[in-house]
Design a protein around this motif. Sequence first.
Motif, PDB file in Angstrom:
ATOM      1  N   VAL A  51       0.836  -1.199   0.000  1.00 31.76           N
ATOM      2  CA  VAL A  51       0.000   0.000   0.000  1.00 31.76           C
ATOM      3  C   VAL A  51       0.871   1.249   0.000  1.00 31.76           C
ATOM      4  N   ILE A  93       2.281   2.008  -3.365  1.00 33.39           N
ATOM      5  CA  ILE A  93       1.371   2.675  -4.304  1.00 33.39           C
ATOM      6  C   ILE A  93       1.279   4.161  -3.963  1.00 33.39           C
ATOM      7  N   GLU A  94       1.146   4.453  -2.661  1.00 37.45           N
ATOM      8  CA  GLU A  94       1.070   5.856  -2.239  1.00 37.45           C
ATOM      9  C   GLU A  94       2.333   6.605  -2.650  1.00 37.45           C
ATOM     10  N   PRO A 138       3.465  -7.230   4.209  1.00 34.49           N
ATOM     11  CA  PRO A 138       2.136  -7.082   4.827  1.00 34.49           C
ATOM     12  C   PRO A 138       1.223  -6.168   4.000  1.00 34.49           C
ATOM     13  N   GLU A 139      -0.014  -6.082   4.405  1.00 38.80           N
ATOM     14  CA  GLU A 139      -1.047  -5.276   3.725  1.00 38.80           C
ATOM     15  C   GLU A 139      -1.313  -5.786   2.311  1.00 38.80           C
ATOM     16  N   LEU A 140      -0.562  -5.281   1.348  1.00 34.95           N
ATOM     17  CA  LEU A 140      -0.653  -5.865   0.013  1.00 34.95           C
ATOM     18  C   LEU A 140       0.722  -6.425  -0.337  1.00 34.95           C
ATOM     19  N   THR A 141       0.741  -7.631  -0.889  1.00 32.63           N
ATOM     20  CA  THR A 141       2.020  -8.196  -1.310  1.00 32.63           C
ATOM     21  C   THR A 141       2.456  -7.504  -2.598  1.00 32.63           C
TER      22      THR A 141
END
Lengths: 381, 427
Positions: free
Chosen positions: A53, A56-57, A74-77
């Motif tokens: 994530v 992407i940010e 974690p969060e998004l692989t």
Amino acid sequence: MFERVGPSDRVGRRRATIRVLVVDDSALVRQILLDVLSLDPRIEVVGVARNGVQAIEAARELDPDVITLDIEMPELTGLEALPHLRTVTDARVIVLSSIDDSDTMYQALALGAVDFVPKPKGRLTMSMGELCEQLQKTIRTAYRVSPGAIAIDGDTIARTMTAILERSASSGEEPPFESSPGAISKTAVAIAASTGGPPALERVFAGLSSSLPAAVLVVQHLPKGFSASLARRLSRAGSIPVVEAEEGMVLRNGCGYLAPHGAHMCVEIDGSGPHITFDHRLGPMHGVRPAADVLFESVVDVFGEMAVGVVLTGMGTDGAKSLRLMREAGGATVVQDEETSVVWGMPGAALREKATNRAVPIGNIPAEIRRAVRARELCDE
Amino acid sequence: MSEHAAYDQVFAEESGEFLAMVFDGLRGLERDPEDVTQIEAVFRGAHSLKGMSAAMGYVRSADLAGRMEDLMGHARDRRIRLTPEVLVAIGRAASALERLVEADIAGDTTAEVPSIDLDPGAFGARLSPAAGPDERRLVRVSVTLAEECSLKAVRAHVVIKRLSLMGEVTGSEPTATHLHEERFDRTFAVTLRTGASLEDLVAAATNVVEVEEASAEQLVVCEPESVLPTLSEMRKDALGEVGNIGAGHAATALSGLLGKRVALSQPELLVVPATEVPYAFGLENTLVAATFAHLSGSVGGGILAIATCEALLNLVDLTNGRPTDTTSALGPAEEELALKVGTALADAYVDAVSHLTGLPIDVSLSRFHLDRVSAILEQARADIAHDVPWAAFVRTTLSIEGQAMDVALVFIPDVVGLAALFDRLGV
């Protein structure tokens, strides 16, 4: 939040630098990468992120030229973040991961990564020199890819896969094959698959290159009319061209032959070398035609100990008995493991027949094939 | 050497963080061994410790952490159950790893590594499906993102990922492609089969950054008409695989019909009790276009091809070579195209199933429907009139000349047909 990395002390440089975003969930690895990349004056790390994530940010905010992306986070692989990255940025993504099976590699490339660098297995702090050179080079190459040209068509993926596999091969573990593609085959790889087979076969072909010094023969139980499209899909999966087999085709290295529906495919040999033939008279075996047992037996006859047999996911017992013959004749045999099989009928039957003692995950099948073929190539010399 | 000392510092700090993550996770798992969030945390902690230790050249720590990761990976993929024995073994390994890491940092290479059996095979028993169908309810979670949310697609993805750790996500509204392309306002809904409480589901969703509000409701599903025959994992897989092959064949047929290249995303397969189908689908409030055909012969029942109206309108424009969004209403011509496409998809699908199993199956003429998903599916079930215990969804994204369209085929074999299919598939 992701971290911006401030302007470096190389203030006043005129030359444009390649702006890089580093994404990894380990602070240690991030630190090592920052150090490695700071050695190249053409590269400027503009930010670091610790999960998908944040990546992407950060990509949206910093608009980097190149992103190095870890997979397990974690969060998004990394794999989950890739499609989003493509919508928010033109940055070229290089996957840098310790998860380096051909399956993960294929997925990453199919999702738009331009390259894949396996993390060195050993002591990173000691192998920095090696990593340094490889990574800087990859980043500079990736930078030259025009953002609009990131194509994720099958051909591009296949070419990149081949290049990566050859590169990692030349860097130590596996030497590349030296044989000339297209030579008449002395070694044959015969593969049987049924239920769950098409995607499994795609993974296998994605991990093989046309420099493989062997012909690859495939029996996949399919309804009529499927084989042409499957051959196309398999050709796109890797760099081995796969055709629907036709009577009389001579077996050549680095080429794939898929059995069409309706007749048993076999191989035979004469003065012109080993070639394809069909047995139209023999009725369905195990309720199917083509049956792998028919192909495998003929492969044992023609290639003997130069045969490699593979049984992938599928219902029933086709291929089991003949795989045992292959093993007894000195061929190499391997089956897909239960965990990764959709239906563990055929591989399980082969194991029960003692046709092999190797049951491996689908992701490892290409390596098993390469190893077996290599061993045969060496014996032959 | 000074550089190495700098890494030592980072390693010391970070290994402490990840060890804490592992221990916290293990404490959570003592209370609830099924808590996937904690399983994930321990797995990831071990994975990171393995990578860091290897990078520093601390091979013994890397090896121990790697074996922990492997065992937790088996638990994560539900291949083993986290029994007290497994948890004790992992706990002992974590303590040993902590001591080993301390020794590594101190430069002590003589510390003893206790032998702890972390081989997944040693903990044998394959996990049977944790909760039976009665314990798992169908729940719809509605989520509203903050007004200023700038990465809607990403947030939606994270919400769905978190929920999928708590159950089996069966659908979303809008569909996956629309979510990814951010073609939604601020709200979306996710349907899942789960044993988790409504509060836990809401908490999981609201924990995601920029989620303003979330609510969860249990969907009321009518009782199955008869006792469901149990469906083993193997039979589910086999039914799913039939769907997979059928979908590939259907895309080829569509490509022939339209004369355009049709690419197919990896089909998503779902086998659910037929009574749940209207709800599990997810598209509660969306108007969809569907074609329905009866099946007869060795396999009775029915088959539905479903696409959102928007996808159908796009398809109409594509077929007529017009720019997207030219067509805005469905007329008789559009209906006819939908019928043609739906029929081609359904025929090709059934044809593949028929060839694969050697069972003759006839497909009736298709009828066109324009309605909400639940109404169409209820109607389909009523039309079939036989007992239809299970339905197989095949959901995929067709990409026609770069245009992504979500479509679904719902294959609803009757109870006799289902038995015949399994017989032929040998499961």
